[in-house]
Motif scaffolding. Structure first.
Motif, PDB file in Angstrom:
ATOM      1  N   ALA A 131      42.409   3.033  64.880  1.00  0.00           N
ATOM      2  CA  ALA A 131      43.065   1.965  64.112  1.00  0.00           C
ATOM      3  C   ALA A 131      44.228   1.375  64.893  1.00  0.00           C
ATOM      4  CB  ALA A 131      43.536   2.497  62.764  1.00  0.00           C
ATOM      5  N   ILE A 132      45.004   2.216  65.531  1.00  0.00           N
ATOM      6  CA  ILE A 132      46.158   1.751  66.295  1.00  0.00           C
ATOM      7  C   ILE A 132      45.700   0.834  67.436  1.00  0.00           C
ATOM      8  CG2 ILE A 132      48.048   2.496  67.811  1.00  0.00           C
ATOM      9  CD1 ILE A 132      48.148   5.068  65.934  1.00  0.00           C
ATOM     10  N   ARG A 133      44.633   1.202  68.137  1.00  0.00           N
ATOM     11  CA  ARG A 133      44.091   0.338  69.196  1.00  0.00           C
ATOM     12  C   ARG A 133      43.609  -0.995  68.620  1.00  0.00           C
ATOM     13  NH1 ARG A 133      41.905   5.234  71.038  1.00  0.00           N
ATOM     14  NH2 ARG A 133      39.928   4.745  70.027  1.00  0.00           N
ATOM     15  N   CYS A 134      42.932  -0.934  67.480  1.00  0.00           N
ATOM     16  CA  CYS A 134      42.437  -2.141  66.820  1.00  0.00           C
ATOM     17  C   CYS A 134      43.592  -3.094  66.521  1.00  0.00           C
ATOM     18  CB  CYS A 134      41.710  -1.748  65.534  1.00  0.00           C
ATOM     19  SG  CYS A 134      41.362  -3.101  64.392  1.00  0.00           S
ATOM     20  N   TYR A 135      44.639  -2.593  65.904  1.00  0.00           N
ATOM     21  CA  TYR A 135      45.765  -3.440  65.513  1.00  0.00           C
ATOM     22  C   TYR A 135      46.500  -3.979  66.741  1.00  0.00           C
ATOM     23  CZ  TYR A 135      44.718  -0.854  61.238  1.00  0.00           C
ATOM     24  OH  TYR A 135      44.084  -0.264  60.181  1.00  0.00           O
ATOM     25  N   ALA A 136      46.598  -3.170  67.796  1.00  0.00           N
ATOM     26  CA  ALA A 136      47.246  -3.617  69.028  1.00  0.00           C
ATOM     27  C   ALA A 136      46.487  -4.794  69.649  1.00  0.00           C
ATOM     28  CB  ALA A 136      47.366  -2.462  70.013  1.00  0.00           C
ATOM     29  N   LYS A 137      45.153  -4.809  69.528  1.00  0.00           N
ATOM     30  CA  LYS A 137      44.355  -5.922  70.061  1.00  0.00           C
ATOM     31  C   LYS A 137      44.708  -7.240  69.377  1.00  0.00           C
ATOM     32  CE  LYS A 137      40.371  -3.097  71.248  1.00  0.00           C
ATOM     33  NZ  LYS A 137      38.995  -2.749  70.859  1.00  0.00           N
ATOM     34  N   VAL A 138      45.144  -7.166  68.141  1.00  0.00           N
ATOM     35  CA  VAL A 138      45.526  -8.365  67.387  1.00  0.00           C
ATOM     36  C   VAL A 138      46.948  -8.804  67.770  1.00  0.00           C
ATOM     37  CG1 VAL A 138      45.873  -9.296  65.047  1.00  0.00           C
ATOM     38  CG2 VAL A 138      43.974  -7.742  65.501  1.00  0.00           C
ATOM     39  N   GLY A 139      47.735  -7.878  68.310  1.00  0.00           N
ATOM     40  CA  GLY A 139      49.105  -8.186  68.697  1.00  0.00           C
ATOM     41  C   GLY A 139      50.154  -7.332  68.021  1.00  0.00           C
ATOM     42  N   PHE A 140      49.741  -6.447  67.112  1.00  0.00           N
ATOM     43  CA  PHE A 140      50.709  -5.562  66.452  1.00  0.00           C
ATOM     44  C   PHE A 140      51.333  -4.630  67.489  1.00  0.00           C
ATOM     45  CE2 PHE A 140      48.434  -6.936  62.732  1.00  0.00           C
ATOM     46  CZ  PHE A 140      49.373  -6.873  61.705  1.00  0.00           C
ATOM     47  N   ARG A 141      52.610  -4.355  67.309  1.00  0.00           N
ATOM     48  CA  ARG A 141      53.351  -3.452  68.198  1.00  0.00           C
ATOM     49  C   ARG A 141      53.885  -2.274  67.396  1.00  0.00           C
ATOM     50  NH1 ARG A 141      57.146  -7.412  71.862  1.00  0.00           N
ATOM     51  NH2 ARG A 141      55.475  -8.789  72.558  1.00  0.00           N
ATOM     52  N   GLU A 142      53.992  -1.155  68.079  1.00  0.00           N
ATOM     53  CA  GLU A 142      54.547   0.041  67.438  1.00  0.00           C
ATOM     54  C   GLU A 142      56.040  -0.153  67.213  1.00  0.00           C
ATOM     55  OE1 GLU A 142      53.514   3.650  69.485  1.00  0.00           O
ATOM     56  OE2 GLU A 142      51.413   3.051  69.676  1.00  0.00           O
ATOM     57  N   VAL A 143      56.469   0.141  65.976  1.00  0.00           N
ATOM     58  CA  VAL A 143      57.885   0.083  65.645  1.00  0.00           C
ATOM     59  C   VAL A 143      58.463   1.491  65.672  1.00  0.00           C
ATOM     60  CG1 VAL A 143      59.576  -0.492  63.852  1.00  0.00           C
ATOM     61  CG2 VAL A 143      57.612  -1.999  64.258  1.00  0.00           C
ATOM     62  N   GLY A 144      57.765   2.430  65.071  1.00  0.00           N
ATOM     63  CA  GLY A 144      58.244   3.808  65.066  1.00  0.00           C
ATOM     64  C   GLY A 144      57.441   4.681  64.129  1.00  0.00           C
ATOM     65  N   ILE A 145      57.659   5.964  64.256  1.00  0.00           N
ATOM     66  CA  ILE A 145      56.993   6.967  63.426  1.00  0.00           C
ATOM     67  C   ILE A 145      57.756   7.113  62.118  1.00  0.00           C
ATOM     68  CG2 ILE A 145      56.437   9.432  63.224  1.00  0.00           C
ATOM     69  CD1 ILE A 145      54.640   8.005  65.171  1.00  0.00           C
ATOM     70  N   MET A 146      57.005   7.088  61.033  1.00  0.00           N
ATOM     71  CA  MET A 146      57.565   7.369  59.707  1.00  0.00           C
ATOM     72  C   MET A 146      57.178   8.816  59.406  1.00  0.00           C
ATOM     73  SD  MET A 146      56.670   3.746  57.843  1.00  0.00           S
ATOM     74  CE  MET A 146      54.920   3.833  58.236  1.00  0.00           C
ATOM     75  N   ARG A 147      58.142   9.707  59.515  1.00  0.00           N
ATOM     76  CA  ARG A 147      57.879  11.138  59.400  1.00  0.00           C
ATOM     77  C   ARG A 147      57.528  11.532  57.966  1.00  0.00           C
ATOM     78  NH1 ARG A 147      62.781  14.054  61.555  1.00  0.00           N
ATOM     79  NH2 ARG A 147      63.802  12.562  60.204  1.00  0.00           N
ATOM     80  N   ARG A 148      56.524  12.412  57.886  1.00  0.00           N
ATOM     81  CA  ARG A 148      56.070  12.904  56.573  1.00  0.00           C
ATOM     82  C   ARG A 148      55.886  11.745  55.596  1.00  0.00           C
ATOM     83  NH1 ARG A 148      59.713  18.337  55.862  1.00  0.00           N
ATOM     84  NH2 ARG A 148      59.014  19.338  57.774  1.00  0.00           N
ATOM     85  N   TYR A 149      55.158  10.751  56.034  1.00  0.00           N
ATOM     86  CA  TYR A 149      55.041   9.476  55.335  1.00  0.00           C
ATOM     87  C   TYR A 149      54.093   9.514  54.146  1.00  0.00           C
ATOM     88  CZ  TYR A 149      53.870   4.498  54.802  1.00  0.00           C
ATOM     89  OH  TYR A 149      53.634   3.247  54.316  1.00  0.00           O
ATOM     90  N   GLU A 150      52.972  10.209  54.314  1.00  0.00           N
ATOM     91  CA  GLU A 150      51.983  10.217  53.236  1.00  0.00           C
ATOM     92  C   GLU A 150      51.256  11.552  53.220  1.00  0.00           C
ATOM     93  OE1 GLU A 150      49.148   7.090  53.965  1.00  0.00           O
ATOM     94  OE2 GLU A 150      48.805   7.751  56.006  1.00  0.00           O
TER      95      GLU A 150
END
Length: 171
Positions: A131-150
């Motif tokens: 999923a991360i690779r997919c979104y990066a292809k569109v132009g999304f960039r990593e902002v940061g890790i949300m710890r214990r998020y879900e």
């Protein structure tokens, strides 16, 4: 009135109650369920989501598949924080074929061009590398890790990755 959105390989059309059985079947597959942790009655959950006025859900169509998954968005409308968030799940049968990238790109273009959003967010599980690779292809960039998020499928907490896209970064 929501209209169909057309991408290079996908069509996004407003999801209806008639789509719920197909979407439940997709969300029930092990590959998707592990990421979209429905804990209760998936039919009731999806039906409730379709009725939520703050969420817009599209059925993803590609090839001859009437329903290959769903993509949805919601917006933070507070003027000082205005942005839209996207989420998606697809049938494992279409994974790895560019369907997700095209669906996300198509919705992102719509949100920027038609709704005037300057910033979009998406928040995959931190270990969901496809999923991360997919979104990066569109132009999304990593902002940061949300710890214990879900909660994960085992009930324990797992990290999420916040990604964002500014309008001028859409590829």
């Amino acid at each position: 009135m929501r209209t169909k959105l057309r991408g290079a390989v996908t069509t996004l059309r407003p999801a209806t109650a008639d789509d719920v059985p197909a979407l439940v079947a997709i969300r029930s597959t092990p590959e998707v369920y592990a990421r979209w942790r429905g804990r209760g009655d998936l039919t009731a959950e999806l039906t409730e989501d379709l009725m939520d006025p703050e969420v817009t859900i599209y059925a993803v169509e590609c090839d001859d598949r009437v329903v290959a998954g769903a993509i949805q968005w919601s917006a933070q409308e507070e003027p000082d924080y205005r942005h839209a968030s996207i989420d998606i799940f697809l049938d494992p049968a279409v994974h790895g074929r560019g369907v997700g990238t095209d669906a996300v790109r198509t919705l992102a273009r719509h949100l920027i061009d038609e709704h005037g959003h300057h910033r979009l967010t998406i928040d995959p599980a931190a270990d969901n590398l496809a999923a991360i690779r997919c979104y990066a292809k569109v132009g999304f960039r990593e902002v940061g890790i949300m710890r214990r998020y879900e909660r994960g499928p085992d009930g324990g907490w797992q990290d999420g990755l916040l990604m964002d896209l500014l309008a001028e970064e859409l590829t």
